[in-house]
Design an enzyme around this catalytic site. Sequence first.
Site, PDB file in Angstrom:
ATOM      1  N   ASP A 207       0.814  -1.202   0.000  1.00 46.16           N
ATOM      2  CA  ASP A 207       0.000   0.000   0.000  1.00 46.16           C
ATOM      3  C   ASP A 207       0.857   1.265   0.000  1.00 46.16           C
ATOM      4  O   ASP A 207       0.761   2.117   0.887  1.00 46.16           O
ATOM      5  CB  ASP A 207      -0.946  -0.012   1.208  1.00 46.16           C
ATOM      6  CG  ASP A 207      -1.971   1.116   1.148  1.00 46.16           C
ATOM      7  OD1 ASP A 207      -2.355   1.503   0.035  1.00 46.16           O
ATOM      8  OD2 ASP A 207      -2.369   1.602   2.227  1.00 46.16           O
ATOM      9  N   GLU A 451       3.958  -8.231   6.786  1.00 43.31           N
ATOM     10  CA  GLU A 451       2.661  -8.838   6.474  1.00 43.31           C
ATOM     11  C   GLU A 451       2.733  -9.856   5.331  1.00 43.31           C
ATOM     12  O   GLU A 451       1.937  -9.814   4.387  1.00 43.31           O
ATOM     13  CB  GLU A 451       1.629  -7.755   6.156  1.00 43.31           C
ATOM     14  CG  GLU A 451       1.344  -6.844   7.331  1.00 43.31           C
ATOM     15  CD  GLU A 451       0.238  -5.833   7.052  1.00 43.31           C
ATOM     16  OE1 GLU A 451      -0.256  -5.779   5.903  1.00 43.31           O
ATOM     17  OE2 GLU A 451      -0.143  -5.097   7.988  1.00 43.31           O
ATOM     18  N   TYR A 504      -5.556  -3.426  12.924  1.00 48.93           N
ATOM     19  CA  TYR A 504      -6.322  -2.197  12.662  1.00 48.93           C
ATOM     20  C   TYR A 504      -7.764  -2.385  13.111  1.00 48.93           C
ATOM     21  O   TYR A 504      -8.699  -2.304  12.320  1.00 48.93           O
ATOM     22  CB  TYR A 504      -6.240  -1.837  11.176  1.00 48.93           C
ATOM     23  CG  TYR A 504      -4.876  -1.342  10.762  1.00 48.93           C
ATOM     24  CD1 TYR A 504      -4.551   0.001  10.890  1.00 48.93           C
ATOM     25  CD2 TYR A 504      -3.913  -2.218  10.281  1.00 48.93           C
ATOM     26  CE1 TYR A 504      -3.299   0.471  10.525  1.00 48.93           C
ATOM     27  CE2 TYR A 504      -2.659  -1.765   9.920  1.00 48.93           C
ATOM     28  CZ  TYR A 504      -2.356  -0.425  10.043  1.00 48.93           C
ATOM     29  OH  TYR A 504      -1.108   0.038   9.688  1.00 48.93           O
ATOM     30  N   GLU A 540       2.108  -1.888  14.048  1.00 46.59           N
ATOM     31  CA  GLU A 540       1.281  -0.945  13.293  1.00 46.59           C
ATOM     32  C   GLU A 540      -0.089  -0.854  13.961  1.00 46.59           C
ATOM     33  O   GLU A 540      -0.645  -1.866  14.390  1.00 46.59           O
ATOM     34  CB  GLU A 540       1.074  -1.363  11.830  1.00 46.59           C
ATOM     35  CG  GLU A 540       2.283  -1.234  10.930  1.00 46.59           C
ATOM     36  CD  GLU A 540       1.961  -1.585   9.478  1.00 46.59           C
ATOM     37  OE1 GLU A 540       0.777  -1.463   9.071  1.00 46.59           O
ATOM     38  OE2 GLU A 540       2.886  -1.980   8.753  1.00 46.59           O
TER      39      GLU A 540
END
Length: 652
Positions: A207, A451, A504, A540
Amino acid sequence: MLRGSAGAWAVLGPLLWGCGLSLLQGGMLYPRESRSRERKELDGLWSFRADFSDNRRQGFEQQWYRAPLRESGPTLDMPVPSSFNDVGQDGQLRSFVGWVWYEREITLPQRWTEDLGTRVVLRIGSAHYYAIVWVNGVHVLEHEGGHLPFEADISKLVQSGPLSSCRITIAINNTLSPHTLPPGTILYKTDPSMYPKGYFVQNTKFDFFNYAGLHRAVLLYTTPTTYIDDITVTTDMDQDIGLVNYQIIVQGSDHFQVDVSLLDEEGKVMAEGAGAEGQLQVPSAHLWWPYLMHEHPAYLYSLEVKLTAQTAVGPVSDFYTLPVGIRTVAVTESQFLINGKPFYFRGVNKHEDADIRGKGFDWPLLVKDFNLLRWLGANAFRTSHYPYAEEVLQLCDRYGIVVIDESPGVGIVLAESFGNVSLQHHLEVMEEMIRRDKNHPAVVMWSLANEPASFLKPAGYYFKTLIAHTKALDPSRPVTFVTNTNYEADLGAPYVDVICVNSYYSWYHDYGHMEVIQLQLATQFENWYKAYQKPMIQSEYGADAIEGFHEDPPLMFSEEYQKGLLQQYHVVLDQKRKEYVVGELIWNFADFMTNQSPVRMIGNRKGIFTRQRQPKSAAFLLRERYWKLANETRYQRSAVTSQCVGSGLFTV
């Protein structure tokens, strides 16, 4: 890596070091000027052309490297360092995939071209992704990988006759495949009713925007023909005596003498030695401490190396000075220790990213970022998701900002990206990365990937092999990779030293429902720790916020929602950091560019600063938190608790 007491490491450390970092072949010392070395920066405007031909190979078919680039067609002025994507107004160039060509003609100092005792080296700090280099039309070098330096000795090409100029040509291809790092795929759109003939797009599973070009400095530097090729330093402590183990590699002669001196910050000689390998002992040594962990953080000594050699043309000398920070790193089942004291990562994730310049290196931007980091009270960051410029690490050494140094292993999600071809390349990348960054005291841990699909069956062997290789190269630092895989399914987690988890909650799922964050986050930590009994970092977490968007009650994309989400995480982090959580890294330091998509509003907006480095509300929240955390342990001088000694201490 060892399990046992710190004392055992003091004995075995130099032995392991001798079998580890010394296995790396060839040096990649940062080009520094000295009494024997010069450097010539090639930053500025280069001639540039993108190959828009259907097969992207017209430049090779017409051999553009054989003559000045302007003779084969029109060129653009392109600043170096910078990404080529955002400099102009051409939308085709911004999204271009394929070969681009750079060229620069330079005038060389007369002595460089006439003195056969001078070695002239061309060094490229970063070319994304695959690069081929010619000098005066002669092929000299190829390199795969967009984030690490590479170089070639061009002495014979520039000393072959009466030359007053030198033409450097660099072809760069930004195409990504399943076997590159990072990986990608090319998708051809073949429906003639929807797409023109030959239409294709580059797909990636990461991303951030795939900026390309010459992102870091291109330069020439000189050494004598017998020269210091590499220096490796590791450090330890024996009570208050600092131990500096060194190894120097010399090229060009087998008959030489090496002398080393270690100087303090005032220039006073603290220790001296002779020979290409040895140990310097520094009484009452000043340790390298992280920012806000000591009243005098980031103390750096200078290791001055002098080489003297006898050659056919007479005596030759070479000089190189390396900054050295004396510090130790260790990991227990629940703590990360620097110099024997518990260390908590109060930090950020970053990107090399800014308006116009893309990923191009920029000193004013870098200094601004470090001023913001210190304003926040941050003491660490991860080089998400690739190795950053060497100058970044130099400032980290200087300011006491701790680094988790990450490879470009992001977006590894296809099964074929875990095969032998990809693994071999990843092993080589880690060798290059460790060769470049091994001497930085700020670098305390290697991160191999971000990831990855570590639940896939081949991921177990892949990460077992990769982590073992990295530890063999450098036994002095812990190794991790950053996961977002379920703790029960992750096949690589058994091999890491620290568990780094991205999550997240209330953003990518349960969006809008911040009330579930505390339960879900606490469950995450408890499950991982129960399974592995290893220290954990929340590597994160975050939420997008458009600056100036305000909603109360908080709604997604407002500054209030970003701030509220972070506060919910902080409640649980404050509980778990008293047990086994050793750090938190916000995503992200600043907004950054991504590919276009319906969920990206001109890039990723999870920064606590805008892309122009202006603070959002969350920046002030984080500043208050980080300074509070720093003041809890600031300047503590107490010894490590007895329970950390001899009871499962994982020393690295």
